[in-house]
Design an enzyme around this catalytic site. Structure first.
Site, PDB file in Angstrom:
ATOM      1  N   MET A  15      36.307  35.606 -18.919  1.00 35.99           N
ATOM      2  CA  MET A  15      37.381  34.997 -19.701  1.00 35.99           C
ATOM      3  C   MET A  15      38.041  33.827 -18.973  1.00 35.99           C
ATOM      4  SD  MET A  15      39.205  38.426 -21.221  1.00 35.99           S
ATOM      5  CE  MET A  15      40.348  37.537 -22.291  1.00 35.99           C
ATOM      6  N   ASP A  38      34.851  39.462 -22.165  1.00 35.82           N
ATOM      7  CA  ASP A  38      34.190  40.564 -21.454  1.00 35.82           C
ATOM      8  C   ASP A  38      34.926  41.883 -21.587  1.00 35.82           C
ATOM      9  OD1 ASP A  38      36.304  39.806 -19.793  1.00 35.82           O
ATOM     10  OD2 ASP A  38      35.046  39.352 -18.064  1.00 35.82           O
TER      11      ASP A  38
END
Length: 502
Positions: A81, A239
């Site tokens: 991220m 994720d």
């Protein structure tokens, strides 16, 4: 048999899973790529390394599986991220990507709150911490104005890889939420946030949901990777959102405990009613129309790998972790605070550093290993305390990542959390979540719950030991004193170190 591929784009490597319609992982492969740290606190990668890594991993997948490309119906992603990838008008990368664990943006993070304050929290549901994307954009704007002038748009890591694989440029919503530029409730870019920092809305790419089909594999990428142009490509997810899906966290009474480089306690949120006042992150989910909240320990697995690399490089990982079983609860009077790269939850503090408290001449290396394992879980207990203070009462936690590989560590989690801790039969984490997004996107299943019933199985449930629970509760009260007692000292040491670097 038909298949999907889950692409898990991590910080140090990409992992790809080939999953069939029963949820079985037929093959997997990975490819590593380098991390650049040009200055202290900087963390960057070349986005082209991600693309090359995905190609290499997929080629390995074909070599080991012998599956025909035409049998792979869909592909989706899980992505690290917050990483900033700036693109010019031609879609070319302007500078190395600034990653989630880059801490150069303290000044910009403080400026965001000074300018917008509670309004920022109301819109984005998150505090603008150093790891997030908006502070990175403002850093480039301030420190690299010539590069910023050329920027036509930006994307996040997995969205850049998807763009290179399909030719279609957009950003998936669960990842976009982590830019702290999205109005979480409205599921749209925030005009108010962009206006406040003089950013044109045109820099924000179109938003898509995780299960949206955004295109097909392009002819060029098919030629380079071996994939077929008939393979449908879906948006994918952040994720942590994918990790939650891959762990079957699809109900409010469950939470996920993930121990990777960083660590996460994550909860499924059916709507936007919960308000953690910025203490926890609150993002749009990869499950369309849903949300998730989470707290983050910045150096969870990293604390353990750092300790092993520094003090036991010759030991096997299993023997190293297993040695903690020769120690005791509380590691013979030793506590470890895992703040070795700063901390995020509950202490949003880039300057705090880790500590061993209670070092005694009688202790062995096994005690230090035990203290590290327990300290990481104590940091998660801090996060659970926030949830419980806000009325959450989880029945169980599903453990994924490094913490799910050790029987001892799983029991420590159950005892410190005082909750059931679940170990999955096949724990593939975010990569499995990415594969499930493709499976649902293709219509193999009506929803993620149906997919989870087929793809996810429980291996063992660890029950808390009441005697151990009581001991750990006493130790956690001592552990919670470490941060306030060491904050000033470790900050001064960090300032000293930075001022004396050549």
């Amino acid at each position: 048999m038909k298949y999907v591929i889950g692409v898990d784009l991590g910080t140090s490597a990409v992992k790809v899973l080939l999953v069939d319609q029963s949820g079985a992982v037929t093959a997997q492969a990975s490819a590593a790529y380098p991390l650049q740290q040009p200055q202290p606190g900087y963390s960057e990668q070349n986005p082209e390394d991600w693309v090359s890594g995905v190609k290499d991993a997929i080629e390995k997948l074909f070599a080991t599986s012998k599956v025909a490309a035409s049998d792979i119906e869909g592909l989706s992603y899980s992505g690290q991220m917050h990483g900033l990838v700036l693109l010019d008008a031609a879609g070319k990368v302007l500078r190395p990507a600034i990653l989630w664990n880059d801490t150069r943006t303290t000044k910009q993070s403080e400026e965001i709150m000074a300018k917008m304050g509670d309004k920022f929290l109301e819109i984005t549901r998150n505090r603008p911490l150093e790891g997030f994307t908006l502070p990175k954009i403002l850093w480039v704007k301030e420190n690299e104005p010539e590069i910023f002038k050329q920027a036509a748009t930006f994307v996040l890591p997995k969205d850049y890889v998807r763009y290179r694989m399909t030719g279609t440029l957009n950003m998936e919503l669960s990842d976009a939420a982590g830019t702290v530029m999205v109005d979480i409730a409205k599921k749209a870019w925030s005009q108010e946030v962009c206006d406040a920092f003089d950013l044109p809305m045109s820099i924000c790419p179109p938003l898509v949901e995780a299960t949206d089909q955004v295109g097909m594999i392009s002819a060029d990428f098919a030629k380079e990777s071996g994939l077929a142009t008939s393979t449908a490509v879906f948006g994918g997810g952040a994720d942590n959102a994918c990790g939650a899906i891959g762990a079957g966290i699809l109900r409010p009474d469950q939470a996920m405990c993930s121990i990777g480089t960083s660590g996460v306690i994550l909860a499924y949120e059916p709507d936007t009613q919960a308000d953690y006042h910025g203490q926890l992150h609150f993002f749009n989910h990869a499950v369309p129309g849903r949300f998730y909240s989470m707290g983050v320990t910045l150096a969870a697995g990293y604390s353990l790998s750092w300790f092993k690399k520094t003090f036991a490089p010759e030991a096997s990982f299993n023997d190293f972790v297993g040695s903690a079983s020769t120690s005791t609860i509380g590691a013979h009077g030793l506590l470890f605070a895992p703040y070795i790269v700063g901390e995020r939850t509950p202490y949003a503090d880039a300057k705090i550093r880790g500590s061993f408290i209670g070092i005694d001449g009688k202790q062995t290396r096994a005690d230090f290993v035990r203290a590290v394992l327990e300290g990481i879980v104590f940091s998660f207990r801090d996060i659970l305390d926030i949830y419980e203070a806000n009325g959450k009462n989880f029945k169980q936690l599903v453990s994924i990542g490094g913490g799910s590989k050790s029987e001892l560590w799983l029991q420590i989690q159950a005892d410190i959390f005082n909750k059931e801790v679940v170990r999955l039969e096949s724990e593939q984490g975010p990569g499995m979540g990415a594969a499930m997004i493709a499976a649902v996107g293709l219509g193999w299943f009506a929803d993620f719950s149906g997919c989870a019933e087929k793809f996810i199985a429980v291996k063992k449930v660890y029950q808390p030991n009441p005697e151990h629970v009581a001991e750990y509760q006493q130790l956690h009260q001592i552990y919670q004193q470490i941060y306030p007692q060491t904050k000033k000292m470790t900050g001064a040491l960090l300032d000293f170190e930075e001022s004396h670097q050549v």
